[in-house]
Design a protein around this motif. Structure first.
Motif, PDB file in Angstrom:
ATOM      1  N   ARG A  23       0.814  -1.221   0.000  1.00  0.00           N
ATOM      2  CA  ARG A  23       0.000   0.000   0.000  1.00  0.00           C
ATOM      3  C   ARG A  23       0.844   1.267   0.000  1.00  0.00           C
ATOM      4  O   ARG A  23       0.301   2.362   0.179  1.00  0.00           O
ATOM      5  N   ILE A  24       2.148   1.144  -0.191  1.00  0.00           N
ATOM      6  CA  ILE A  24       3.018   2.330  -0.186  1.00  0.00           C
ATOM      7  C   ILE A  24       3.966   2.286  -1.373  1.00  0.00           C
ATOM      8  O   ILE A  24       4.173   1.244  -1.994  1.00  0.00           O
ATOM      9  N   SER A  25       4.493   3.438  -1.666  1.00  0.00           N
ATOM     10  CA  SER A  25       5.618   3.540  -2.592  1.00  0.00           C
ATOM     11  C   SER A  25       6.702   4.329  -1.879  1.00  0.00           C
ATOM     12  O   SER A  25       6.411   5.227  -1.076  1.00  0.00           O
ATOM     13  N   VAL A  26       7.956   3.970  -2.131  1.00  0.00           N
ATOM     14  CA  VAL A  26       9.075   4.620  -1.456  1.00  0.00           C
ATOM     15  C   VAL A  26      10.006   5.207  -2.503  1.00  0.00           C
ATOM     16  O   VAL A  26      10.428   4.515  -3.443  1.00  0.00           O
ATOM     17  N   ALA A  27      10.307   6.501  -2.349  1.00  0.00           N
ATOM     18  CA  ALA A  27      11.248   7.176  -3.249  1.00  0.00           C
ATOM     19  C   ALA A  27      12.048   8.186  -2.450  1.00  0.00           C
ATOM     20  O   ALA A  27      11.468   8.985  -1.695  1.00  0.00           O
ATOM     21  N   GLU A  28      13.383   8.117  -2.590  1.00  0.00           N
ATOM     22  CA  GLU A  28      14.295   9.070  -1.943  1.00  0.00           C
ATOM     23  C   GLU A  28      14.036   9.181  -0.443  1.00  0.00           C
ATOM     24  O   GLU A  28      13.999  10.274   0.127  1.00  0.00           O
ATOM     25  N   GLY A  29      13.799   8.002   0.184  1.00  0.00           N
ATOM     26  CA  GLY A  29      13.660   7.967   1.628  1.00  0.00           C
ATOM     27  C   GLY A  29      12.318   8.427   2.156  1.00  0.00           C
ATOM     28  O   GLY A  29      12.169   8.630   3.367  1.00  0.00           O
ATOM     29  N   VAL A  30      11.322   8.578   1.279  1.00  0.00           N
ATOM     30  CA  VAL A  30       9.985   9.006   1.699  1.00  0.00           C
ATOM     31  C   VAL A  30       8.980   7.926   1.283  1.00  0.00           C
ATOM     32  O   VAL A  30       8.951   7.507   0.118  1.00  0.00           O
ATOM     33  N   ALA A  31       8.151   7.480   2.232  1.00  0.00           N
ATOM     34  CA  ALA A  31       7.108   6.495   1.958  1.00  0.00           C
ATOM     35  C   ALA A  31       5.782   7.226   1.783  1.00  0.00           C
ATOM     36  O   ALA A  31       5.397   8.045   2.629  1.00  0.00           O
ATOM     37  N   THR A  32       5.076   6.925   0.668  1.00  0.00           N
ATOM     38  CA  THR A  32       3.805   7.585   0.360  1.00  0.00           C
ATOM     39  C   THR A  32       2.695   6.551   0.262  1.00  0.00           C
ATOM     40  O   THR A  32       2.861   5.502  -0.378  1.00  0.00           O
ATOM     41  N   LEU A  33       1.571   6.859   0.903  1.00  0.00           N
ATOM     42  CA  LEU A  33       0.439   5.934   0.896  1.00  0.00           C
ATOM     43  C   LEU A  33      -0.234   5.912  -0.461  1.00  0.00           C
ATOM     44  O   LEU A  33      -0.276   6.911  -1.186  1.00  0.00           O
ATOM     45  N   GLU A  34      -0.775   4.758  -0.818  1.00  0.00           N
ATOM     46  CA  GLU A  34      -1.550   4.577  -2.035  1.00  0.00           C
ATOM     47  C   GLU A  34      -2.767   5.507  -2.011  1.00  0.00           C
ATOM     48  O   GLU A  34      -3.393   5.699  -0.964  1.00  0.00           O
ATOM     49  N   ASP A  35      -3.120   6.071  -3.160  1.00  0.00           N
ATOM     50  CA  ASP A  35      -4.274   6.966  -3.242  1.00  0.00           C
ATOM     51  C   ASP A  35      -5.536   6.250  -2.771  1.00  0.00           C
ATOM     52  O   ASP A  35      -5.825   5.118  -3.177  1.00  0.00           O
ATOM     53  N   GLY A  36      -6.272   6.905  -1.896  1.00  0.00           N
ATOM     54  CA  GLY A  36      -7.541   6.383  -1.414  1.00  0.00           C
ATOM     55  C   GLY A  36      -7.423   5.385  -0.288  1.00  0.00           C
ATOM     56  O   GLY A  36      -8.449   4.939   0.251  1.00  0.00           O
ATOM     57  N   TYR A  37      -6.225   5.021   0.101  1.00  0.00           N
ATOM     58  CA  TYR A  37      -6.052   4.022   1.164  1.00  0.00           C
ATOM     59  C   TYR A  37      -6.189   4.691   2.524  1.00  0.00           C
ATOM     60  O   TYR A  37      -5.499   5.666   2.821  1.00  0.00           O
ATOM     61  N   GLU A  38      -7.097   4.171   3.370  1.00  0.00           N
ATOM     62  CA  GLU A  38      -7.324   4.720   4.704  1.00  0.00           C
ATOM     63  C   GLU A  38      -7.007   3.654   5.755  1.00  0.00           C
ATOM     64  O   GLU A  38      -7.792   2.737   5.965  1.00  0.00           O
ATOM     65  N   PRO A  39      -5.866   3.736   6.405  1.00  0.00           N
ATOM     66  CA  PRO A  39      -5.494   2.721   7.396  1.00  0.00           C
ATOM     67  C   PRO A  39      -6.334   2.836   8.670  1.00  0.00           C
ATOM     68  O   PRO A  39      -6.852   3.903   8.996  1.00  0.00           O
ATOM     69  N   ALA A  40      -6.447   1.712   9.376  1.00  0.00           N
ATOM     70  CA  ALA A  40      -7.180   1.666  10.644  1.00  0.00           C
ATOM     71  C   ALA A  40      -6.208   1.677  11.812  1.00  0.00           C
ATOM     72  O   ALA A  40      -5.061   1.232  11.704  1.00  0.00           O
ATOM     73  N   HIS A  41      -6.691   2.187  12.945  1.00  0.00           N
ATOM     74  CA  HIS A  41      -5.879   2.213  14.153  1.00  0.00           C
ATOM     75  C   HIS A  41      -5.531   0.782  14.594  1.00  0.00           C
ATOM     76  O   HIS A  41      -6.383  -0.091  14.628  1.00  0.00           O
ATOM     77  N   ARG A  42      -4.268   0.516  14.862  1.00  0.00           N
ATOM     78  CA  ARG A  42      -3.710  -0.753  15.332  1.00  0.00           C
ATOM     79  C   ARG A  42      -3.938  -1.906  14.348  1.00  0.00           C
ATOM     80  O   ARG A  42      -3.997  -3.074  14.739  1.00  0.00           O
ATOM     81  N   GLN A  43      -4.002  -1.593  13.086  1.00  0.00           N
ATOM     82  CA  GLN A  43      -4.137  -2.661  12.112  1.00  0.00           C
ATOM     83  C   GLN A  43      -2.809  -3.408  11.952  1.00  0.00           C
ATOM     84  O   GLN A  43      -1.735  -2.840  12.067  1.00  0.00           O
ATOM     85  N   PHE A  44      -2.909  -4.708  11.711  1.00  0.00           N
ATOM     86  CA  PHE A  44      -1.763  -5.605  11.504  1.00  0.00           C
ATOM     87  C   PHE A  44      -0.798  -5.602  12.689  1.00  0.00           C
ATOM     88  O   PHE A  44       0.423  -5.692  12.524  1.00  0.00           O
ATOM     89  N   ILE A  45      -1.395  -5.501  13.892  1.00  0.00           N
ATOM     90  CA  ILE A  45      -0.611  -5.590  15.124  1.00  0.00           C
ATOM     91  C   ILE A  45      -1.191  -6.716  15.968  1.00  0.00           C
ATOM     92  O   ILE A  45      -2.378  -6.689  16.327  1.00  0.00           O
ATOM     93  N   HIS A  46      -0.376  -7.702  16.269  1.00  0.00           N
ATOM     94  CA  HIS A  46      -0.763  -8.840  17.115  1.00  0.00           C
ATOM     95  C   HIS A  46      -0.468  -8.429  18.555  1.00  0.00           C
ATOM     96  O   HIS A  46       0.682  -8.395  18.985  1.00  0.00           O
ATOM     97  N   ALA A  47      -1.512  -8.079  19.299  1.00  0.00           N
ATOM     98  CA  ALA A  47      -1.338  -7.444  20.600  1.00  0.00           C
ATOM     99  C   ALA A  47      -0.662  -8.366  21.612  1.00  0.00           C
ATOM    100  O   ALA A  47      -0.905  -9.577  21.641  1.00  0.00           O
ATOM    101  N   ARG A  48       0.165  -7.795  22.444  1.00  0.00           N
ATOM    102  CA  ARG A  48       0.841  -8.537  23.491  1.00  0.00           C
ATOM    103  C   ARG A  48      -0.186  -9.275  24.367  1.00  0.00           C
ATOM    104  O   ARG A  48      -1.229  -8.724  24.742  1.00  0.00           O
TER     105      ARG A  48
END
Length: 398
Positions: free
Chosen positions: A109-134
């Motif tokens: 969902r990202i592209s990286v150029a010159e040390g900067v990561a940019t989110l894909e257009d229209g992508y809205e991440p959720a809080h604590r997504q893809f985190i397996h909680a302790r």
């Protein structure tokens, strides 16, 4: 004459408990666990990253940020870094969540150029997504495995995760199988027209091994009282359980009950209200050894071993009792004698998810070739004589 239920109850009541021993983790597979295994730490022991990508603070996305300077890279096994405000940390699956981060953006969902990561257009991440909680799997000190189970490969992973390099298991039962009969000749040896191949002993050893009882030796002894007395006496001195095949009926050459009595083995019962296997004998030796004298007919010997010997050894090993298993008869069965019938079956399933037991007819209790390809047998109650297709019956797999 005992019923099948009474016979099994008498056997289980007579079985001693085998002692426990400590073995290495690598040697414990297939053994019976004799301790509670508890969690060494929380699982996971930290907030675990579930995707390759970048770790960010979710609030920055809520505030409208779509691009992030990649401040560092953190791999699995690295100490957790501290995320700078409005930045991102390149992160790998299995890594611990960086401090101040609460959202993982997958690399897709990202592209990286010159040390900067940019989110894909229209992508809205959720809080604590893809985190397996302790501790979301379990917390430290949780009981993960209980005594009484045979240790499976998945259990090995659990035991290792608990930090245990060794574990308490049941000491294997020492079993000895004795085939009796002048007519028996082992495979590979010359055989006369009036003799038969010795098949019961090897089959019983294989059945014991299939259920995890591998400390087993087999010996053939002729129908001679002195030879039987000498060799059975030796095996009684070594074994936790002695399993004899043949010589247990009422004929002139059936010396086994007499020899066992001479050796101090006390009879618990002789004969069970069942077919096949009615002549079965059981007793206990001077040191509490279990002695099973099975009928010589091959079908009877295998059925009795599975019905009585295997549960007895499981009981002595501390194996937790399993719930009964049932199947539906695939066709009608009629059985007239007033005895419990152990009917060999092949198992299939239908589109409704039912386990169906297809009866397999044996010509006699000596027709062991008919058992090839069977999966076990079903128990048909002595009180009935007709069991229509679809009847629910108790199943024992070989």
């Amino acid at each position: 004459m005992l019923t099948t239920t009474q016979a099994l109850e008498a056997i289980l009541a007579a079985m001693p408990e085998l002692p426990a021993e400590s073995v290495s983790l690598q040697a414990s597979a297939g053994r019976v666990l004799r301790q509670v295994v508890t969690a060494e730490r929380d699982q996971p022991p930290f907030d675990r990253v579930m995707m390759d990508g970048i770790a960010i603070a979710h609030d920055t996305c809520v505030g409208g940020a779509r691009s992030f300077v990649v401040q560092a890279t953190q791999a699995a096994g690295d100490p957790a870094l501290s995320l700078d405000p409005d930045a991102a940390i390149e992160i790998m699956t299995g890594a611990s969540l960086p401090e101040n981060a609460d959202c993982i953006i997958p690399v897709e969902r990202i592209s990286v150029a010159e040390g900067v990561a940019t989110l894909e257009d229209g992508y809205e991440p959720a809080h604590r997504q893809f985190i397996h909680a302790r501790a979301s799997d379990h917390s430290a000190g949780t009981a993960l495995l209980h005594a009484g189970r045979r240790i499976a490969p998945a259990d090995i992973a659990v035991i290792a995760s608990a930090g245990l390099a060794s574990v308490d298991v049941t000491r294997p039962a020492v079993t000895r199988v004795i085939s009796t009969g002048n007519e028996l000749v082992a495979a590979g040896e010359d055989i006369a027209p009036h003799q038969i191949r010795m098949s019961n002993g090897p089959a019983l050893v294989a059945l014991l091994a299939r259920h995890g009882h591998t400390d087993c030796e087999h010996e053939h002894i002729a129908d001679d009282p002195e030879a039987l007395r000498e060799r059975i006496g030796v095996h009684l001195g070594e074994a936790d359980a002695l399993i004899l095949s043949g010589g247990v009926s009422m004929g002139k050459a059936d010396y086994v009950p007499e020899v066992l009595a001479d050796l101090g083995v006390e009879v618990t019962f002789h004969r069970i209200s069942q077919r096949p296997g009615k002549p079965m004998w059981f007793g206990t030796g001077p040191r509490g050894q279990a002695v099973f004298a099975l009928p010589g007919n091959p079908v009877s010997a295998l059925v009795c071993c599975r019905q009585y010997v295997i549960p007895a050894l499981e009981n002595a090993s501390g194996v937790a009792e399993s719930p009964p298993e049932f199947a539906s008869l695939a066709s009608d069965v009629r059985f007239e004698p007033d005895l419990t019938c152990f009917q060999p079956v092949k198992l299939v399933s239908n589109a409704a998810g039912q386990v169906l037991a297809m009866p397999v007819t044996t010509n006699t209790s000596g027709d062991f070739t008919a058992l090839a390809g069977t999966d076990g047998y079903v128990e048909l109650a002595k009180e009935e004589s007709h069991f229509p297709a679809g009847s629910s019956v108790f199943l024992r797999r070989w």
